[in-house]
Design a protein around this motif. Structure first.
Motif, PDB file in Angstrom:
ATOM      1  N   GLU A 246       0.818  -1.200   0.000  1.00 57.42           N
ATOM      2  CA  GLU A 246       0.000   0.000   0.000  1.00 57.42           C
ATOM      3  C   GLU A 246       0.860   1.262   0.000  1.00 57.42           C
ATOM      4  OE1 GLU A 246      -3.081   0.000   2.920  1.00 57.42           O
ATOM      5  OE2 GLU A 246      -3.940  -1.886   2.243  1.00 57.42           O
ATOM      6  N   ASN A 247       2.074   1.171   0.526  1.00 55.96           N
ATOM      7  CA  ASN A 247       2.991   2.309   0.530  1.00 55.96           C
ATOM      8  C   ASN A 247       3.683   2.387  -0.830  1.00 55.96           C
ATOM      9  OD1 ASN A 247       5.363   3.941   0.809  1.00 55.96           O
ATOM     10  ND2 ASN A 247       5.192   3.748   3.030  1.00 55.96           N
ATOM     11  N   GLN A 248       3.286   3.363  -1.632  1.00 55.68           N
ATOM     12  CA  GLN A 248       3.796   3.445  -2.995  1.00 55.68           C
ATOM     13  C   GLN A 248       5.269   3.843  -3.051  1.00 55.68           C
ATOM     14  OE1 GLN A 248       1.058   6.078  -4.916  1.00 55.68           O
ATOM     15  NE2 GLN A 248      -0.637   4.627  -4.767  1.00 55.68           N
ATOM     16  N   GLU A 249       5.722   4.595  -2.079  1.00 51.78           N
ATOM     17  CA  GLU A 249       7.153   4.928  -2.020  1.00 51.78           C
ATOM     18  C   GLU A 249       7.973   3.656  -1.819  1.00 51.78           C
ATOM     19  OE1 GLU A 249       8.580   7.850  -2.406  1.00 51.78           O
ATOM     20  OE2 GLU A 249       6.958   9.314  -2.218  1.00 51.78           O
ATOM     21  N   ALA A 250       7.491   2.783  -0.942  1.00 56.27           N
ATOM     22  CA  ALA A 250       8.188   1.523  -0.709  1.00 56.27           C
ATOM     23  C   ALA A 250       8.171   0.646  -1.955  1.00 56.27           C
ATOM     24  CB  ALA A 250       7.555   0.790   0.475  1.00 56.27           C
ATOM     25  N   PRO A 267       3.980   6.774  -7.020  1.00 52.83           N
ATOM     26  CA  PRO A 267       3.666   7.827  -6.047  1.00 52.83           C
ATOM     27  C   PRO A 267       3.659   9.213  -6.687  1.00 52.83           C
ATOM     28  CG  PRO A 267       5.901   6.991  -5.713  1.00 52.83           C
ATOM     29  CD  PRO A 267       5.249   6.104  -6.715  1.00 52.83           C
ATOM     30  N   VAL A 268       2.681  10.022  -6.316  1.00 54.21           N
ATOM     31  CA  VAL A 268       2.554  11.375  -6.836  1.00 54.21           C
ATOM     32  C   VAL A 268       3.831  12.179  -6.597  1.00 54.21           C
ATOM     33  CG1 VAL A 268       1.349  13.558  -6.507  1.00 54.21           C
ATOM     34  CG2 VAL A 268       0.053  11.442  -6.610  1.00 54.21           C
ATOM     35  N   SER A 269       4.396  12.033  -5.423  1.00 58.58           N
ATOM     36  CA  SER A 269       5.543  12.855  -5.043  1.00 58.58           C
ATOM     37  C   SER A 269       6.774  12.614  -5.908  1.00 58.58           C
ATOM     38  CB  SER A 269       5.902  12.598  -3.572  1.00 58.58           C
ATOM     39  OG  SER A 269       6.201  11.220  -3.369  1.00 58.58           O
ATOM     40  N   ASN A 390      -1.410   8.643  -2.463  1.00 56.81           N
ATOM     41  CA  ASN A 390      -2.116   9.438  -3.471  1.00 56.81           C
ATOM     42  C   ASN A 390      -3.505   9.841  -2.999  1.00 56.81           C
ATOM     43  OD1 ASN A 390       0.154   8.896  -4.943  1.00 56.81           O
ATOM     44  ND2 ASN A 390      -0.865   7.737  -6.552  1.00 56.81           N
ATOM     45  N   HIS A 391      -4.232   8.909  -2.368  1.00 58.10           N
ATOM     46  CA  HIS A 391      -5.570   9.231  -1.859  1.00 58.10           C
ATOM     47  C   HIS A 391      -5.486  10.262  -0.737  1.00 58.10           C
ATOM     48  CE1 HIS A 391      -6.866   6.079  -4.391  1.00 58.10           C
ATOM     49  NE2 HIS A 391      -6.631   5.064  -3.578  1.00 58.10           N
TER      50      HIS A 391
END
Length: 537
Positions: A246-250, A267-269, A390-391
């Motif tokens: 669930e952690n997109q950075e990971a 991830p957006v960032s 993102n959400h």
């Protein structure tokens, strides 16, 4: 280096040493091919009749064969059914099943399995969110609503390899629906043997290109090639690992470390950095879906105040959401049915053509008319979303807009995927929930059907309007393409006018894809079954 890769290298090295020391031991002609896929959230369930999310559908495309299946390029092909016939009146479909189709335990896939599975889906005891998906079949809706017995459904096994379906009325898009996981067959003997435990590793029997080997919560799902699948010889990947993250950075870190062949999301960032530094691996494309917020129409003040709902809708600056927050190529949405929908004209409200300043002014006027703001009542509300960066960013942005423009006090509530689905579907959320719908088939009906008053849990806001239901019922019973489009367009205009949901943007798909992956094709429905992929050595 991940433990997975260390293990694989260790196996390869040990095999080489063994072959060197023992000349009589032969190495395999070709090394095993392993695919590593990111898969977003922990799956809700592997039961195709009971799951409802995209992460589950990706798994089920590998485990099961529907009557038709996605080809990974945006099209579909005959899978469990080799061919089918349609009666002159458009109501009876006769599916001729593959005689060489087998379950992963080696037993034949028969028409009796399909009859059992379709009856199980619409049976109210199954409590399937997607029971309505087969309501086009004769008596299916009455069965789900408890008015008739499951054995009255318009399905029968003519013989072991002929599955006959009788519809309540002609439905031109019926076949295109049947790649959806809810319509897949289960082994009748296997479900009856294990009951609710049939989905567990070691129990689950499937008819797709892969079979389940392991399912470790919050770690991975492992699938191995099904040797009994009719097309096993052309399936190039031997083992598939799915990783819920669930952690997109990971997830992105795992991709950059070489642990994933492609990610579920981006991830957006990191979008700008990825565009500049990894443009070849970054894949973005139009995606057949709508991201939206839904008010809980079972509760006040949302149930009674259309003005309040419209005020909040107008105060959201969608250009900021897509250009500044997401930055991933989405299109601002003011209607529910997305662009690129077959035989359909988008129904865009007048306020979509206004400036944001005009929308903001109207939002304040309607907010005051509903009894809130300066001189009126204060309003506090909660936005529910599932745990994902993102959400969260979208929720923060929307909350800021509502606070700054309308003076609303907004709190955020994030929940893990399975909990979130239950809270959302049971309408236990306090005020507003994040929602998204990816088209199961390219037809406006697939989106608008959700807002029917009798659809149950899948209705995102519990919207109920008799006129809307009448329009949808008439659209579902006409085979005149132009008339049907007109009825569906009228229905969408009505639900927009009544502010059933708050569309925010039309999706784009975003993935990081390794150059080692062969066969990836960006497509509107973002289907990528493992059987059509390959990996370079």
């Amino acid at each position: 280096m991940s433990s997975i890769w260390r293990t694989m290298r260790g196996i390869i090295a040990a095999t080489a040493l063994l072959a060197t020391g023992l000349g009589t031991v032969a190495l395999p002609a070709q090394a095993q091919k392993v695919l590593h896929r990111g898969n977003g959230a922990e799956p809700e369930t592997l039961d195709p009749a009971k799951s409802s999310g995209v992460p589950e559908s990706w798994l089920q495309y590998d485990l099961f064969d529907g009557l038709i299946m996605p080809d990974g390029k945006g099209g579909f092909f005959p899978a469990a059914a080799e061919k089918w016939d349609i009666s002159p009146d458009g109501r009876v479909y006769t599916f001729h099943l593959r005689r060489n189709a087998k379950w992963s335990d080696g037993t034949p896939v028969t028409a009796q399995d399909w009859v059992f599975s379709w009856r199980r889906l619409v049976d109210p005891r199954t409590m399937a969110d997607y029971a309505y998906f087969l309501w086009q079949v004769k008596n299916a809706q009455d069965i789900t609503l408890g008015r008739k017995a499951p054995d009255t459904m318009g399905v029968r096994a003519v013989d072991d390899y002929t599955f006959e379906v009788t519809l309540a009325s002609p439905t031109p898009h019926f076949v295109t629906m049947l790649h959806h996981h809810s319509t897949y067959a289960l082994s009748k003997a296997n479900v009856e043997k294990f009951g609710a435990d049939f989905v567990k590793p070691g129990n689950l029997v499937t008819n797709g290109a892969y079979m389940l080997a392991e399912a470790v919560p919050q770690s991975h799902i492992k699938m191995v090639k099904n040797p009994h699948h009719y097309d096993a010889a052309n399936t190039r990947i031997d083992t598939v690992f799915y990783y819920p993250t669930e952690n997109q950075e990971a997830e992105l870190k795992r991709f950059r470390a070489g642990e994933l062949h492609f990610t579920y999301e981006v991830p957006v960032s990191q979008m700008q950095w990825l565009r500049e530094n990894m443009p070849a691996e970054l894949h973005t494309a139009p995606y057949f879906g709508t991201y939206y917020y839904a008010p809980n129409l079972t509760r006040e003040p949302w149930k009674s105040s259309k003005d309040l709902r419209l005020a909040l809708n107008l105060a959201v600056d969608r250009d900021i959401l897509v250009d500044k927050i997401n930055q991933r190529g989405e299109i601002p949405a003011y209607s529910f049915v997305p662009p690129n929908t077959t035989n359909y004209t988008q129904q865009i409200p007048d306020y979509a053509r206004w400036t944001q300043a005009q929308r903001d002014a109207k939002a304040k006027e309607l907010f005051a008319k509903a009894g809130y703001g300066p001189g009126g009542k204060p309003l506090e509300l909660e936005i529910l979303y599932n745990t994902q960066e993102n959400h969260r960013k979208v929720a923060i942005a929307v909350a800021s807009m509502w606070q700054q423009k309308l003076g609303i006090k907004v709190t955020l509530n994030n929940q893990e995927w399975k909990v979130f689905l239950s809270t959302r579907d049971e309408k236990k959320f306090k005020d507003i929930t994040r929602h998204g719908w990816i088209g199961d088939y390219n037809d406006a009906n697939n989106f608008l059907e959700l807002l029917r008053g009798d659809i149950g849990k899948q209705n995102p806001s519990a919207f109920a309007d008799p006129q809307f239901d009448l329009l949808m019922a008439e659209a579902n019973t006409t085979s005149d393409t132009a008339k049907r489009a007109t009825l569906l367009q009228q229905a969408e205009r009505l639900m927009i006018e009544e502010m059933a949901v708050m569309p925010l943007h039309f999706y784009s798909s975003r993935h990081m894809v390794s150059p080692k992956l062969i066969g990836w094709v960006d497509n509107l429905q973002d289907h990528h079954p493992s059987r059509f992929l390959d990996v370079k050595p």
